[in-house]
Enzyme design. Structure first.
Site, PDB file in Angstrom:
ATOM      1  N   LYS A  19      51.757  14.922 -26.666  1.00 37.33           N
ATOM      2  CA  LYS A  19      52.649  15.306 -27.769  1.00 37.33           C
ATOM      3  C   LYS A  19      51.996  16.296 -28.725  1.00 37.33           C
ATOM      4  O   LYS A  19      52.263  16.306 -29.922  1.00 37.33           O
ATOM      5  CB  LYS A  19      53.167  14.074 -28.531  1.00 37.33           C
ATOM      6  CG  LYS A  19      53.698  12.959 -27.643  1.00 37.33           C
ATOM      7  CD  LYS A  19      54.679  13.464 -26.575  1.00 37.33           C
ATOM      8  CE  LYS A  19      55.947  14.049 -27.163  1.00 37.33           C
ATOM      9  NZ  LYS A  19      56.857  14.549 -26.066  1.00 37.33           N
ATOM     10  N   THR A  58      51.745  20.305 -25.144  1.00 33.68           N
ATOM     11  CA  THR A  58      51.385  20.443 -23.728  1.00 33.68           C
ATOM     12  C   THR A  58      52.411  21.273 -22.968  1.00 33.68           C
ATOM     13  O   THR A  58      52.079  22.307 -22.363  1.00 33.68           O
ATOM     14  CB  THR A  58      51.275  19.055 -23.065  1.00 33.68           C
ATOM     15  OG1 THR A  58      50.633  18.141 -23.934  1.00 33.68           O
ATOM     16  CG2 THR A  58      50.524  19.153 -21.749  1.00 33.68           C
ATOM     17  N   HIS A  98      45.405  15.212 -19.959  1.00 33.62           N
ATOM     18  CA  HIS A  98      45.299  14.637 -21.306  1.00 33.62           C
ATOM     19  C   HIS A  98      43.928  13.996 -21.525  1.00 33.62           C
ATOM     20  O   HIS A  98      43.730  13.250 -22.485  1.00 33.62           O
ATOM     21  CB  HIS A  98      46.375  13.568 -21.518  1.00 33.62           C
ATOM     22  CG  HIS A  98      47.769  14.107 -21.608  1.00 33.62           C
ATOM     23  ND1 HIS A  98      48.086  15.231 -22.329  1.00 33.62           N
ATOM     24  CD2 HIS A  98      48.941  13.655 -21.070  1.00 33.62           C
ATOM     25  CE1 HIS A  98      49.390  15.456 -22.236  1.00 33.62           C
ATOM     26  NE2 HIS A  98      49.922  14.525 -21.488  1.00 33.62           N
ATOM     27  N   ARG A 138      47.067  19.173 -32.179  1.00 30.36           N
ATOM     28  CA  ARG A 138      48.143  19.090 -33.174  1.00 30.36           C
ATOM     29  C   ARG A 138      47.738  18.070 -34.230  1.00 30.36           C
ATOM     30  O   ARG A 138      47.029  17.096 -33.916  1.00 30.36           O
ATOM     31  CB  ARG A 138      49.436  18.646 -32.484  1.00 30.36           C
ATOM     32  CG  ARG A 138      50.692  18.689 -33.348  1.00 30.36           C
ATOM     33  CD  ARG A 138      51.879  18.158 -32.571  1.00 30.36           C
ATOM     34  NE  ARG A 138      53.159  18.414 -33.243  1.00 30.36           N
ATOM     35  CZ  ARG A 138      54.328  17.957 -32.814  1.00 30.36           C
ATOM     36  NH1 ARG A 138      54.391  17.208 -31.713  1.00 30.36           N
ATOM     37  NH2 ARG A 138      55.440  18.246 -33.475  1.00 30.36           N
ATOM     38  N   SER A 192      55.777  11.980 -33.121  1.00 27.78           N
ATOM     39  CA  SER A 192      56.332  12.459 -31.863  1.00 27.78           C
ATOM     40  C   SER A 192      56.047  11.495 -30.713  1.00 27.78           C
ATOM     41  O   SER A 192      56.910  11.213 -29.876  1.00 27.78           O
ATOM     42  CB  SER A 192      55.760  13.841 -31.538  1.00 27.78           C
ATOM     43  OG  SER A 192      56.306  14.354 -30.351  1.00 27.78           O
ATOM     44  N   SER A 198      60.217  30.657 -24.099  1.00 29.55           N
ATOM     45  CA  SER A 198      59.384  29.554 -24.604  1.00 29.55           C
ATOM     46  C   SER A 198      59.848  29.074 -25.972  1.00 29.55           C
ATOM     47  O   SER A 198      59.212  28.198 -26.561  1.00 29.55           O
ATOM     48  CB  SER A 198      57.917  29.976 -24.665  1.00 29.55           C
ATOM     49  OG  SER A 198      57.731  31.049 -25.583  1.00 29.55           O
ATOM     50  N   LYS A 251      62.002  18.016 -31.704  1.00 24.92           N
ATOM     51  CA  LYS A 251      62.012  18.971 -32.818  1.00 24.92           C
ATOM     52  C   LYS A 251      61.001  20.096 -32.616  1.00 24.92           C
ATOM     53  O   LYS A 251      61.265  21.235 -32.937  1.00 24.92           O
ATOM     54  CB  LYS A 251      61.722  18.259 -34.141  1.00 24.92           C
ATOM     55  CG  LYS A 251      62.857  17.371 -34.629  1.00 24.92           C
ATOM     56  CD  LYS A 251      62.536  16.818 -36.012  1.00 24.92           C
ATOM     57  CE  LYS A 251      63.683  15.989 -36.565  1.00 24.92           C
ATOM     58  NZ  LYS A 251      63.369  15.463 -37.918  1.00 24.92           N
TER      59      LYS A 251
END
Length: 300
Positions: free
Chosen positions: A48, A51, A105, A124, A132, A231, A257
């Site tokens: 989240k 990626t 990940h 992030r 998220s 994108s 979002k």
């Protein structure tokens, strides 16, 4: 609700490393043993943290602005190493522009390394990430059985590193320590969203400075415009099965979002302060300046 009645997400435990239910143990163990090759291109993120967005940008750059189409699956083109395992990646991962495309990940120390391979790491801020990831976890009942779970519970698990794919803070720290490696491009999701054009060109330069920047900017930036358009959040919300399996209609969509700074919908002041302090304790002042003000406020 009493502690005995608290709803917890369901995970599969791979020797202490938690994964969503349904992720095969064999795939995980095989993925850790993968021998990275010089032509490998990894997108390395904590979940989240941009990626799918980053994967699609790279795919668009390597394919002259042509997007992943309806009926195609990004996870087949750009497979998740610790889910599908070494054999799948070696034999079936898409080779585009001379690169084998791989998603992970994993923290740096568990990610297969090759000095000639390339690693695009995107981080992030933890506040947007936890919100998220909470929506994501509730939205896949078959993997987590957490559709009725509370944010209070999820926040505690996130903060303690007791969720799938491990500890957010340890993962970010591990890649931050390698941000200056010549084969690693370290980006923040916030910077990509704030200035997508600059972010796309930075990725293009990293992929091949002699090829992709000029190609994107040729003919008045025609391919660059296509990369930016396809994108965009608006276009990535279309045909969502390109990115993930079906999820119940009553839950939030996979591409929700994609914003930055929207954590106030769920986080209270105590939780924000706890995350800010954790980041401040973990990072130097220089690192916090690099990451940006959404990662930690100055502690009073």
């Amino acid at each position: 609700m009493s502690a005995e009645d608290e709803i917890l997400p369901s995970y599969t435990d791979h020797e202490g490393y938690l994964m969503p239910e349904g992720f095969p143990v064999d795939g995980f163990m095989s993925g850790l043993k993968y021998q990275a090759q010089p032509e490998d291109l990894f997108v390395a993120t904590y979940p989240k943290c941009g990626t799918t967005y980053t994967q699609h940008i790279i795919y668009l750059i390597l394919n002259d602005g042509k997007p992943v189409m309806a009926g195609e699956r990004l996870d087949q083109i750009f497979p998740h190493l610790e889910e599908v395992g070494s054999d799948f990646v070696s034999k079936r991962a898409t080779v585009a522009g001379g690169y084998r495309l791989i998603k992970t990940h994993l923290p740096y120390d568990l990610t297969p390394q090759n000095a000639k391979a390339k690693y695009v790491c995107v981080v992030r801020n933890p506040k947007d990430c936890v919100v998220s990831f909470f929506h994501h976890t509730r939205g896949f009942p078959k993997h987590y059985n957490f559709a009725e779970g509370s944010f209070k519970t999820y926040f505690r698990l996130f903060y303690d590193g007791q969720i799938d794919f491990g500890d957010y803070f340890a993962c970010v720290r591990s890649w931050l320590d390698h941000r200056d490696d010549p084969n690693c491009l370290f980006l923040t999701y916030e910077s990509l969203r704030k200035d997508p054009r600059a972010g796309v060109l930075k990725i293009a330069e990293f992929l091949d400075p002699a090829v992709y920047p000029a190609k994107l900017l040729a003919n008045g930036g025609d391919i660059l415009d296509k990369v930016l358009s396809h994108s965009s959040l608006e276009n990535m919300k279309k045909e969502p099965r390109r990115w993930c399996s079906d999820r119940p209609k009553e839950h939030t969509p996979f591409i929700r979002k994609g914003s930055t700074g929207g954590w106030g919908e769920l986080l209270n002041k105590e939780q924000v302060d706890a995350l800010d302090k954790r980041m401040s304790d973990m990072c130097s002042e220089e690192e916090l300046q690099l990451l940006g003000d959404k990662y930690a406020r100055v502690q009073s």
